[in-house]
Each structure stands twice: as structure tokens, then as C-alpha cells.
Write an enzyme that holds these catalytic residues in place. Sequence first.
Site, mmCIF file in Angstrom:
data_model
loop_
_atom_site.group_PDB
_atom_site.id
_atom_site.type_symbol
_atom_site.label_atom_id
_atom_site.label_comp_id
_atom_site.label_asym_id
_atom_site.label_seq_id
_atom_site.Cartn_x
_atom_site.Cartn_y
_atom_site.Cartn_z
ATOM 1 C CG HIS A 123 -0.390 -0.361 2.583
ATOM 2 N ND1 HIS A 123 0.771 0.483 2.895
ATOM 3 C CD2 HIS A 123 -0.599 -1.265 3.474
ATOM 4 C CE1 HIS A 123 1.024 -0.022 4.151
ATOM 5 N NE2 HIS A 123 0.242 -1.207 4.624
HETATM 6 P P1 TYD Z 1 -2.291 -3.876 7.452
HETATM 7 O O1 TYD Z 1 -2.340 -2.680 6.785
HETATM 8 O O2 TYD Z 1 -2.771 -5.011 6.469
HETATM 9 O O3 TYD Z 1 -0.668 -4.247 7.699
HETATM 10 P P2 TYD Z 1 0.656 -4.204 7.086
HETATM 11 O O4 TYD Z 1 0.931 -2.864 6.273
HETATM 12 O O5 TYD Z 1 1.608 -4.677 7.884
HETATM 13 O O6 TYD Z 1 0.425 -5.459 5.799
HETATM 14 O O7 TYD Z 1 -3.058 -4.193 8.581
HETATM 15 C C1 TYD Z 1 -3.519 -5.492 9.115
HETATM 16 C C2 TYD Z 1 -4.793 -5.152 10.266
HETATM 17 O O8 TYD Z 1 -4.519 -4.302 11.177
HETATM 18 C C3 TYD Z 1 -5.781 -4.175 9.344
HETATM 19 O O9 TYD Z 1 -7.091 -4.901 9.334
HETATM 20 C C4 TYD Z 1 -5.555 -2.853 9.801
HETATM 21 C C5 TYD Z 1 -5.254 -3.215 11.095
HETATM 22 N N1 TYD Z 1 -4.564 -1.871 11.910
HETATM 23 C C6 TYD Z 1 -4.917 -1.060 12.504
HETATM 24 O O10 TYD Z 1 -6.162 -1.189 12.884
HETATM 25 N N2 TYD Z 1 -3.932 -0.098 12.983
HETATM 26 C C7 TYD Z 1 -2.991 -0.057 12.513
HETATM 27 O O11 TYD Z 1 -1.969 0.918 13.254
HETATM 28 C C8 TYD Z 1 -2.406 -0.763 11.555
HETATM 29 C C9 TYD Z 1 -1.265 -0.717 11.058
HETATM 30 C C10 TYD Z 1 -3.256 -1.832 11.012
#
Ligand code: TYD
Length: 142
Positions: free
Chosen positions: A53
Site C-alpha cells: 500500500h
Molecule cells: P495492514 O495494513 O494489512 O498491515 P501491513 O501494512 O503490515 O500489511 O494491517 C492489518 C490489520 O491491522 C488491518 O485490519 C488494519 C489493522 N491496523 C490497525 O487497526 N491499526 C494500525 O495502526 C495498523 C497498522 C493496522
Amino acid sequence: MIDRDSVRMLEFPQRGDERGHLVIVEGNQDIPFEIKRIFYIYGSDDTVVRGQHANLRSEFVLINVAGRSKVRVDDGLGNEAVFHLNRPHTGIYLPKMVWKDMYDFSEDSVLLVLSSEHYDPDEYIRSYEEFERLMREKANKS
Ligand code: TYD
């Protein structure tokens, strides 16, 4: 002036002694933003790709405080680079609007992430095509 535009590795001050290591990361000093959020990722392995992302507002610093991983960054205009996170006193600075993949996690990897913003799912761009479009638009304007 503090550079908030370019992806780069940062090296943090170390104050270790015979008792062990100590690494310092102060907001607005060792990293170019005030820290509003931290999260950490562990239990991933070398089959997993995370991230995938870009963020409209959030800037990040990623530090493998244990183990190692890699980060691939992409500007949406055909340029990409891979950084290795494998030393607890170094991190990568990621400005806003950079596409990132984290992968190749070692079993003992603990990836600490510092962010300039509170979590807001609406500022995450999860479509690479959308990211490319926005970056092309921006490049055409400047
Ligand atoms: P995600 O953005 O997919 O993690 P990464 O960037 O490591 O691949 O996040 C995983 C899950 O956690 C998603 O449901 C969103 C949640 N999340 C939060 O609630 N708060 C946060 O600060 C982060 C980074 C993720």
C-alpha cells in the site's frame, strides 16, 4: 532543512555499554517527524508479503529491532529499490506516497514501525493502479 521527500536509511545513536545495547530514536530529531503511532510485526516468514500500500499522509520509519526483513519501495513511475533491514540501530524512512512491500522475514523478525499519523484506513491506497494514476498525475503537474 529536514528532508521529508526521500526514502533513505537512517542510523540511530547507540549508547550501549558493558550491560548491553541501547539505541535511541527521538521524534523530530533522529527521525523527521513527531511519532504519533507505533506498531510492530512479528511471526511473519519468508512466504509472506506485507504492506502493499501507499499512504496519502503517513510517514513511517521501519526498524528490525530483531531479525531481518526486506522492504521494496516503488514510486509508481517505474523506479524501485530494495532495502535490507538487519541491524537494530538502523531504519528506513518512508515519506508519504511511496508504495511499499515488506517481505523475506526471518523467523525471529520483529519489525517496529513508527508513524507520523494515527491510524486512518481512508488514507491507505491499496490499489497499485490507483497509486500509479495519482503519481502520474502529480508528475504531469510539476
Ligand atoms: P495492514 O495494513 O494489512 O498491515 P501491513 O501494512 O503490515 O500489511 O494491517 C492489518 C490489520 O491491522 C488491518 O485490519 C488494519 C489493522 N491496523 C490497525 O487497526 N491499526 C494500525 O495502526 C495498523 C497498522 C493496522
